[in-house]
Design a protein around this motif. Structure first.
Motif, PDB file in Angstrom:
ATOM      1  N   PRO A 115      -5.920  10.683  -4.373  1.00 11.53           N
ATOM      2  CA  PRO A 115      -6.049  11.744  -3.378  1.00 11.53           C
ATOM      3  C   PRO A 115      -7.097  12.805  -3.730  1.00 11.53           C
ATOM      4  O   PRO A 115      -7.786  13.315  -2.859  1.00 11.53           O
ATOM      5  N   ASN A 116      -7.247  13.141  -4.988  1.00 13.53           N
ATOM      6  CA  ASN A 116      -8.119  14.267  -5.345  1.00 13.53           C
ATOM      7  C   ASN A 116      -9.290  13.849  -6.231  1.00 13.53           C
ATOM      8  O   ASN A 116     -10.438  13.990  -5.861  1.00 13.53           O
ATOM      9  N   VAL A 197      -4.688   5.809   4.762  1.00  7.91           N
ATOM     10  CA  VAL A 197      -4.055   4.820   3.890  1.00  7.91           C
ATOM     11  C   VAL A 197      -3.600   5.455   2.576  1.00  7.91           C
ATOM     12  O   VAL A 197      -2.595   5.051   1.989  1.00  7.91           O
ATOM     13  N   ILE A 198      -4.291   6.483   2.124  1.00 10.87           N
ATOM     14  CA  ILE A 198      -3.901   7.123   0.865  1.00 10.87           C
ATOM     15  C   ILE A 198      -2.636   7.946   1.073  1.00 10.87           C
ATOM     16  O   ILE A 198      -1.729   7.958   0.232  1.00 10.87           O
ATOM     17  N   ASP A 202       1.167   7.541  -0.746  1.00  7.05           N
ATOM     18  CA  ASP A 202       1.871   8.565  -1.510  1.00  7.05           C
ATOM     19  C   ASP A 202       3.055   9.155  -0.761  1.00  7.05           C
ATOM     20  O   ASP A 202       3.791   9.977  -1.299  1.00  7.05           O
ATOM     21  N   GLY A 203       3.229   8.763   0.483  1.00  4.70           N
ATOM     22  CA  GLY A 203       4.341   9.287   1.258  1.00  4.70           C
ATOM     23  C   GLY A 203       4.198  10.742   1.591  1.00  4.70           C
ATOM     24  O   GLY A 203       5.179  11.432   1.861  1.00  4.70           O
ATOM     25  N   ALA A 209      -5.798  11.045   4.754  1.00 10.26           N
ATOM     26  CA  ALA A 209      -6.871  10.753   3.805  1.00 10.26           C
ATOM     27  C   ALA A 209      -6.940   9.246   3.585  1.00 10.26           C
ATOM     28  O   ALA A 209      -5.936   8.627   3.264  1.00 10.26           O
ATOM     29  N   PRO A 210      -8.081   8.675   3.809  1.00 19.07           N
ATOM     30  CA  PRO A 210      -9.297   9.316   4.289  1.00 19.07           C
ATOM     31  C   PRO A 210      -9.229   9.571   5.796  1.00 19.07           C
ATOM     32  O   PRO A 210      -8.544   8.871   6.523  1.00 19.07           O
ATOM     33  N   ALA A 211      -9.958  10.582   6.230  1.00 16.21           N
ATOM     34  CA  ALA A 211     -10.009  10.946   7.650  1.00 16.21           C
ATOM     35  C   ALA A 211     -11.274  10.369   8.285  1.00 16.21           C
ATOM     36  O   ALA A 211     -12.227  10.010   7.586  1.00 16.21           O
TER      37      ALA A 211
END
Length: 588
Positions: A115-116, A197-198, A202-203, A209-211
């Protein structure tokens, strides 16, 4: 740093999911209409369950990638992807998402789904992507084909031999081409399910993300493999002081980004003569044949001659054009005429590829068997498709009069003939012909040109020039239809050449011809389906005026001509002597 989107793997995943969705819809329709269709069998029910589970998961569904990853890591795919841990026989349970280096989701591999913190591809990811690229480069993409694992091992060996070059290419290219993710989805290169999908993994909720507006760095493993193979072939090492510029030049030439790049820069791998069993069919030769056939049909419509005549009118001041791009193009066309492929060279090429008249027989070996093989193949496909319709109409169990093997034999004969006669300079000429055709289309569609001849479209311009300056109008509808249909047929042969050598599978999937859900590709001249092939054959026969009795006659098999795996030079005088003595030789 932008996320790296593996666009070649993403496109393969998109096509696989489209196929699964179409199959799922068919099975669900049969299930919903059980009183009339009889429902689905147990095996079809299991297939429907498996397809549903696969589509509900974001884990890669492409069997090619799964087989490569499983073979390289020596681990079963289900365990590698983490699916086995969720296999609790509960159909309602979605498999967990995997974060391993070996699993990609719509083109985003493990390290690119964080994510980051975003980093480059890891060593294992590079190896998988590089091996997939090498296999795609050689057209080895069917995991069920015999010897596929051996091909993977060979590609892995090549990757490890040039690992340093691969690392340098990845580091140089992985952030070089940044685009909006939305553009890749709109271009139908990536499945729209990639959005968020990300977050799904991670719920978490919030901004997906991604947008769609996120920028990603697109990277093709196939192009990276082509670059490395080119550098390795030129003896370039990873310590070369000009390595970065060499990588950039090789990549741009390979992708066609460099204007005026030599056609010989294209990577065209030759088959492995020691291991391959289908050496007489080279995919790249068929791709060259596709462009040459398209150009040949347009030549019959006198497209190049029309442009030449327009240039002459422009030169004589008889064409009222304002100052602008159209006049500039005509001026450049006139000044660079010496650099362009001539009509004589084109005729020689058509003679060698298709046995067309007009070339110099003392310098070229005409492909005399092409016309017969061509009609036999498209007639066989047409007859095969028609009898399926009749069979469905009467629901009979009468064996097909044209079998899969007859179609395979006709396809193999034609593909081998085209492949043998499109060696050598045909590669380069096909690229130049493609460029010229695009330029001609743009010129003849130009509003000023159309206005000068009082035409609404480019075909009316061609008709006007043919009728007024070149001795009479041509049947442009027939030639452009046959150009398109012929390009689809040859593209199908090129894309499915592996089917022609597989004796244990259907050469044409009957489900694709009878199921309306599986019909038609959006790019039939690039990636035709079996349905596109059937339609192209019917169109070619219809505009060519081939009657039904001749189609039935041509659909029947005959003994295959002797076709060598490559051209063999034989002086014409020697051939004439042998022919007069009654000694038969393969026709060239």
């Amino acid at each position: 740093m932008n996320r790296i989107l593996l666009v070649d793997l993403g496109e393969r995943e998109l096509k696989e999911r489209q196929r699964l969705r179409a199959r799922k819809q068919v099975l669900e329709t049969m299930l919903e209409n059980s009183p009339t269709t009889g429902g689905i069998s147990v095996s079809q029910h299991d297939e429907l369950v498996e397809i549903t589970r696969t589509l509900e998961s974001d884990v890669v569904a492409d069997p090619f990638y799964r087989k490569v990853a499983s073979t390289v890591t020596q681990r079963p795919w289900e365990r590698l992807a983490g699916v086995a841990e969720d296999d609790d026989d509960d159909e309602r349970t979605r498999p967990r998402h995997s974060k391993t280096d070996y699993v990609h989701m719509y083109g985003l591999i493990g390290s690119q789904r964080t994510p980051n913190i975003i980093r480059g591809l890891g060593p294992n990811e590079r190896e998988i992507v590089g091996i997939c690229g090498l296999l795609q480069l050689e057209g080895n993409t069917e995991p069920g084909r015999q010897g596929f694992v051996k091909k993977i091992s060979a590609a892995q060996g090549e990757y490890r031999e040039y690992r340093e070059l691969f690392d340098a290419a990845f580091e140089y290219l992985d952030q070089k081409y940044a685009v909006a993710l939305r553009s890749q989805v709109q271009a139908r290169l990536v499945d729209a399910a990639i959005y968020g999908v990300i977050d799904r993994g991670d719920g978490k909720s919030g901004e997906p993300a991604p947008a769609p507006g996120d920028r990603v760095a697109v990277l093709s493993g196939r192009n990276v493999a082509a670059v490395v193979r080119k550098l390795a072939g030129e003896g370039v090492s990873a310590n070369d002081p000009w390595l970065a510029s060499r990588i950039e030049n090789a990549y741009e030439m390979q992708s066609g980004a460099v204007n005026g790049a030599p056609p010989s820069s294209l990577e065209i791998p030759l088959p492995d003569l020691e291991e391959a069993t289908d050496v007489e069919i080279v995919r790249e030769n068929l791709e060259a044949a596709q462009a040459i056939y398209f150009a040949y049909q347009l030549e019959e419509a006198r497209l190049p001659q029309v442009v030449e005549r327009i240039v002459e009118l422009f030169r004589a001041g008889l064409l009222p054009l304002s100052y602008g791009k159209t006049g500039d193009y005509l001026y450049d066309y006139y000044k660079k005429s010496a650099e362009r492929i001539t009509e004589g060279e084109r005729r020689d090429l058509y003679m060698r590829a298709f046995g067309a008249p007009g070339g110099d027989p003392s310098l070229n070996q005409p492909n005399r068997e092409f016309a017969d093989l061509w009609l036999r193949f498209i007639s066989a496909v047409s007859a095969f498709g028609r009898q399926l319709s009749v069979d469905r109409m009467f629901r009979s169990q009468v064996p097909l009069s044209v079998s899969q093997e007859q179609v395979r034999k006709a396809a193999r004969d034609l593909a081998a003939s085209l492949s043998r006669n499109c060696y050598g300079i045909a590669y380069q000429f096909s690229k130049e012909l493609k460029t010229l055709i695009i330029e001609y289309r743009d010129l003849l569609s130009d509003p000023e040109i159309r206005g000068a001849f009082g035409a609404r479209d480019m075909w009316q311009v061609i008709d006007q020039v043919n009728a007024n300056y070149l001795g009479g109008a041509r049947n442009s509808h027939r030639y452009r239809t046959q150009a398109r249909a012929g390009a689809v047929v040859i593209a199908w042969l090129a894309r499915n050449h592996q089917r022609l050598t597989n004796r244990f599978d259907e050469v044409i999937h009957t489900g694709a011809l009878t199921n309306p859900q599986l019909r038609g590709s959006e790019r039939p001249m690039e990636d035709p389906t079996d349905w596109d092939l059937l339609q192209a054959c019917e169109q070619w026969l219809a505009v060519g005026g081939v009657q039904d009795n001749r189609i039935e006659e041509y659909a029947q098999p005959v003994e295959s001509p002797t076709i060598t795996s490559k051209p063999i030079e034989m002086p014409q005088i020697a051939r004439d002597i042998l022919d007069s003595a009654g000694i038969g030789l393969p026709s060239f």
